[in-house]
Design a protein around this motif. Structure first.
Motif, PDB file in Angstrom:
ATOM      1  N   PRO A 225      -2.892  14.794  -4.236  1.00  0.00           N
ATOM      2  CA  PRO A 225      -2.056  15.661  -3.387  1.00  0.00           C
ATOM      3  C   PRO A 225      -1.760  15.071  -2.017  1.00  0.00           C
ATOM      4  N   PHE A 226      -2.386  13.944  -1.681  1.00  0.00           N
ATOM      5  CA  PHE A 226      -2.195  13.326  -0.372  1.00  0.00           C
ATOM      6  C   PHE A 226      -1.227  12.141  -0.417  1.00  0.00           C
ATOM      7  N   ALA A 227      -0.880  11.713  -1.620  1.00  0.00           N
ATOM      8  CA  ALA A 227      -0.108  10.478  -1.764  1.00  0.00           C
ATOM      9  C   ALA A 227       1.276  10.570  -1.143  1.00  0.00           C
ATOM     10  N   ARG A 228       1.928  11.705  -1.280  1.00  0.00           N
ATOM     11  CA  ARG A 228       3.304  11.803  -0.793  1.00  0.00           C
ATOM     12  C   ARG A 228       3.369  11.677   0.723  1.00  0.00           C
ATOM     13  N   ARG A 229       2.465  12.349   1.413  1.00  0.00           N
ATOM     14  CA  ARG A 229       2.494  12.260   2.878  1.00  0.00           C
ATOM     15  C   ARG A 229       2.107  10.863   3.353  1.00  0.00           C
ATOM     16  N   LEU A 230       1.258  10.177   2.611  1.00  0.00           N
ATOM     17  CA  LEU A 230       0.880   8.810   2.966  1.00  0.00           C
ATOM     18  C   LEU A 230       2.019   7.828   2.711  1.00  0.00           C
ATOM     19  N   ALA A 231       2.712   8.009   1.596  1.00  0.00           N
ATOM     20  CA  ALA A 231       3.789   7.081   1.233  1.00  0.00           C
ATOM     21  C   ALA A 231       4.974   7.216   2.184  1.00  0.00           C
ATOM     22  N   GLY A 232       5.402   8.448   2.420  1.00  0.00           N
ATOM     23  CA  GLY A 232       6.562   8.669   3.271  1.00  0.00           C
ATOM     24  C   GLY A 232       7.806   7.987   2.742  1.00  0.00           C
ATOM     25  N   GLU A 233       8.810   7.918   3.557  1.00  0.00           N
ATOM     26  CA  GLU A 233      10.062   7.270   3.146  1.00  0.00           C
ATOM     27  C   GLU A 233       9.861   5.771   2.932  1.00  0.00           C
ATOM     28  N   ARG A 234       8.961   5.193   3.708  1.00  0.00           N
ATOM     29  CA  ARG A 234       8.694   3.758   3.574  1.00  0.00           C
ATOM     30  C   ARG A 234       8.193   3.437   2.168  1.00  0.00           C
ATOM     31  N   GLY A 235       7.300   4.257   1.641  1.00  0.00           N
ATOM     32  CA  GLY A 235       6.763   4.014   0.314  1.00  0.00           C
ATOM     33  C   GLY A 235       7.799   4.209  -0.773  1.00  0.00           C
ATOM     34  N   VAL A 236       8.603   5.266  -0.647  1.00  0.00           N
ATOM     35  CA  VAL A 236       9.645   5.519  -1.647  1.00  0.00           C
ATOM     36  C   VAL A 236      10.643   4.367  -1.667  1.00  0.00           C
ATOM     37  N   ALA A 237      11.009   3.880  -0.492  1.00  0.00           N
ATOM     38  CA  ALA A 237      11.947   2.754  -0.425  1.00  0.00           C
ATOM     39  C   ALA A 237      11.350   1.505  -1.064  1.00  0.00           C
TER      40      ALA A 237
ATOM     41  N   MET B 220       9.020   1.408  -3.420  1.00  0.00           N
ATOM     42  CA  MET B 220       8.951   1.632  -4.860  1.00  0.00           C
ATOM     43  C   MET B 220      10.322   1.457  -5.500  1.00  0.00           C
ATOM     44  N   THR B 221      11.339   1.992  -4.870  1.00  0.00           N
ATOM     45  CA  THR B 221      12.696   1.883  -5.396  1.00  0.00           C
ATOM     46  C   THR B 221      13.138   0.433  -5.454  1.00  0.00           C
ATOM     47  N   ALA B 222      12.863  -0.320  -4.402  1.00  0.00           N
ATOM     48  CA  ALA B 222      13.248  -1.733  -4.375  1.00  0.00           C
ATOM     49  C   ALA B 222      12.510  -2.519  -5.437  1.00  0.00           C
ATOM     50  N   SER B 223      11.224  -2.239  -5.621  1.00  0.00           N
ATOM     51  CA  SER B 223      10.436  -2.942  -6.631  1.00  0.00           C
ATOM     52  C   SER B 223      10.967  -2.676  -8.030  1.00  0.00           C
ATOM     53  N   GLU B 224      11.285  -1.430  -8.296  1.00  0.00           N
ATOM     54  CA  GLU B 224      11.748  -1.080  -9.635  1.00  0.00           C
ATOM     55  C   GLU B 224      13.174  -1.559  -9.890  1.00  0.00           C
ATOM     56  N   ARG B 225      13.956  -1.666  -8.824  1.00  0.00           N
ATOM     57  CA  ARG B 225      15.284  -2.240  -8.983  1.00  0.00           C
ATOM     58  C   ARG B 225      15.173  -3.716  -9.363  1.00  0.00           C
TER      59      ARG B 225
ATOM     60  N   ALA C 237       0.832  -1.206   0.000  1.00  0.00           N
ATOM     61  CA  ALA C 237       0.000   0.000   0.000  1.00  0.00           C
ATOM     62  C   ALA C 237       0.869   1.258   0.000  1.00  0.00           C
ATOM     63  N   TYR C 238       1.983   1.242   0.743  1.00  0.00           N
ATOM     64  CA  TYR C 238       2.886   2.391   0.758  1.00  0.00           C
ATOM     65  C   TYR C 238       3.597   2.540  -0.583  1.00  0.00           C
ATOM     66  N   TRP C 239       3.935   1.423  -1.192  1.00  0.00           N
ATOM     67  CA  TRP C 239       4.560   1.446  -2.525  1.00  0.00           C
ATOM     68  C   TRP C 239       3.619   2.088  -3.539  1.00  0.00           C
ATOM     69  N   ILE C 240       2.357   1.677  -3.551  1.00  0.00           N
ATOM     70  CA  ILE C 240       1.403   2.224  -4.508  1.00  0.00           C
ATOM     71  C   ILE C 240       1.187   3.717  -4.251  1.00  0.00           C
ATOM     72  N   ALA C 241       1.171   4.127  -2.987  1.00  0.00           N
ATOM     73  CA  ALA C 241       1.039   5.549  -2.680  1.00  0.00           C
ATOM     74  C   ALA C 241       2.217   6.334  -3.242  1.00  0.00           C
TER      75      ALA C 241
ATOM     76  N   THR D 234       4.612   0.728 -15.478  1.00  0.00           N
ATOM     77  CA  THR D 234       3.793   1.708 -16.194  1.00  0.00           C
ATOM     78  C   THR D 234       2.308   1.385 -16.130  1.00  0.00           C
ATOM     79  N   PHE D 235       1.975   0.194 -15.685  1.00  0.00           N
ATOM     80  CA  PHE D 235       0.574  -0.197 -15.602  1.00  0.00           C
ATOM     81  C   PHE D 235      -0.142   0.476 -14.437  1.00  0.00           C
ATOM     82  N   ILE D 236       0.538   0.687 -13.326  1.00  0.00           N
ATOM     83  CA  ILE D 236      -0.143   1.167 -12.119  1.00  0.00           C
ATOM     84  C   ILE D 236      -0.828   2.516 -12.326  1.00  0.00           C
ATOM     85  N   PRO D 237      -0.163   3.549 -12.885  1.00  0.00           N
ATOM     86  CA  PRO D 237      -0.892   4.809 -13.107  1.00  0.00           C
ATOM     87  C   PRO D 237      -2.096   4.643 -14.032  1.00  0.00           C
ATOM     88  N   VAL D 238      -1.960   3.782 -15.043  1.00  0.00           N
ATOM     89  CA  VAL D 238      -3.090   3.518 -15.942  1.00  0.00           C
ATOM     90  C   VAL D 238      -4.226   2.856 -15.166  1.00  0.00           C
ATOM     91  N   ARG D 239      -3.880   1.921 -14.309  1.00  0.00           N
ATOM     92  CA  ARG D 239      -4.896   1.239 -13.501  1.00  0.00           C
ATOM     93  C   ARG D 239      -5.630   2.227 -12.596  1.00  0.00           C
TER      94      ARG D 239
END
Length: 271
Positions: free
Chosen positions: A27-39, A41-46, A6-10, A53-58
């Motif tokens: 406008p709320f996604a960044r505060r919800l994701a926090g560092e946990r979400g960015v980490a 997302m980064t790990a998933s994309e690595r 959920a944090y990754w998707i945020a 590219t599917f997630i934004p379309v979804r």
């Protein structure tokens, strides 16, 4: 693992919202994701070798489907596995719409503080319940009316459930659904389990005894088995699921690909 998702998707929604050609604005996604979400997302994309590219379309596909339903007069929505979704806050929804979010208590424990002081555009109700437990009782106690036609949403959910749980959710929702209700979901292909990007999740699943992630290449049959009439099925890249982001592809059922589906209960006067 699902909560971490959920944090990754945020984080993905936050990044999309910063693009000049964004498909949506959260406008709320960044505060919800926090560092946990960015980490996450980064790990998933690595692991996968690049952006998903599917997630934004979804996200945009579900946004549009919800807004169409609202325009058609639907005034009750149930979001199963709500995660860190913010649609009651960011979509142009009418004030008389009842929006029910179902997820485990720990999800709301992390979500509610981040949204404190922010007012949803519709009536938003949180239902802390396990989707493999007695969630219908909790939903009804929160005010859900089974006599009102409803839009049911399962975004990014089925893949993390066992097959019997997916069928159970569909059948339970169908049993609660008034005539002319809709069920919207994304359904991954079974082939996705074997992608290199899924290796970390598969290893996590194996270590913790979690059932195989769900995949299906016959979404129409799945909907029928769950008590829903398959009204529309499309795939990423189709004209109604592209938004200029994905290589053009035909709609309909495409084995080996994810699908975006709309199921429906029949109207009360259907013959």
């Amino acid at each position: 693992m699902v909560v971490n998702t959920a944090y990754w998707i945020a984080a993905v929604r936050a990044r999309e919202s910063s693009r000049p050609d964004r498909l949506f604005d959260d406008p709320f996604a960044r505060r919800l994701a926090g560092e946990r979400g960015v980490a996450a997302m980064t790990a998933s994309e690595r692991a996968s070798g690049g952006e998903n590219t599917f997630i934004p379309v979804r996200v945009r596909w579900f946004d549009d489907a919800v807004l169409r339903a609202v325009a058609d007069g639907y005034r009750q929505v149930v979001l199963l596995g709500a995660g860190l979704d913010t649609r009651p806050y960011r979509l142009d929804l009418p004030g008389d719409l009842d929006w029910y979010e179902l997820d485990r208590p720990e999800v709301f424990d992390g979500k509610q503080p981040a949204l404190a002081g922010t007012t949803p555009r519709c009536r938003r109700w949180t239902v802390a319940a396990d989707l493999v437990g007695d969630w219908p009782a909790a939903l009804t106690a929160a005010g859900f009316d089974p006599e009102r036609r409803t839009v049911w949403l399962a975004e990014g959910l089925f893949f993390y459930l066992a097959e019997e749980s997916v069928l159970g959710l569909l059948r339970t929702a169908a049993g609660l659904a008034a005539p002319d209700s809709r069920f919207l979901a994304d359904i991954m292909s079974a082939a996705v389990r074997d992608l290199p990007s899924m290796r970390a999740y598969q290893e996590y699943r194996a270590r913790h005894g979690i059932p195989e992630p769900y995949g299906c290449d016959d979404p129409a049959a799945l909907l029928r088995s769950g008590g829903w009439y398959p009204e529309a099925i499309t795939a990423p890249g189709a004209p109604d699921a592209n938004y200029g982001r994905l290589p053009a592809a035909p709609g309909g059922v495409r084995p080996g690909r994810p699908h975006l589906v709309t199921g429906r209960t029949l109207p009360a006067d259907a013959g």
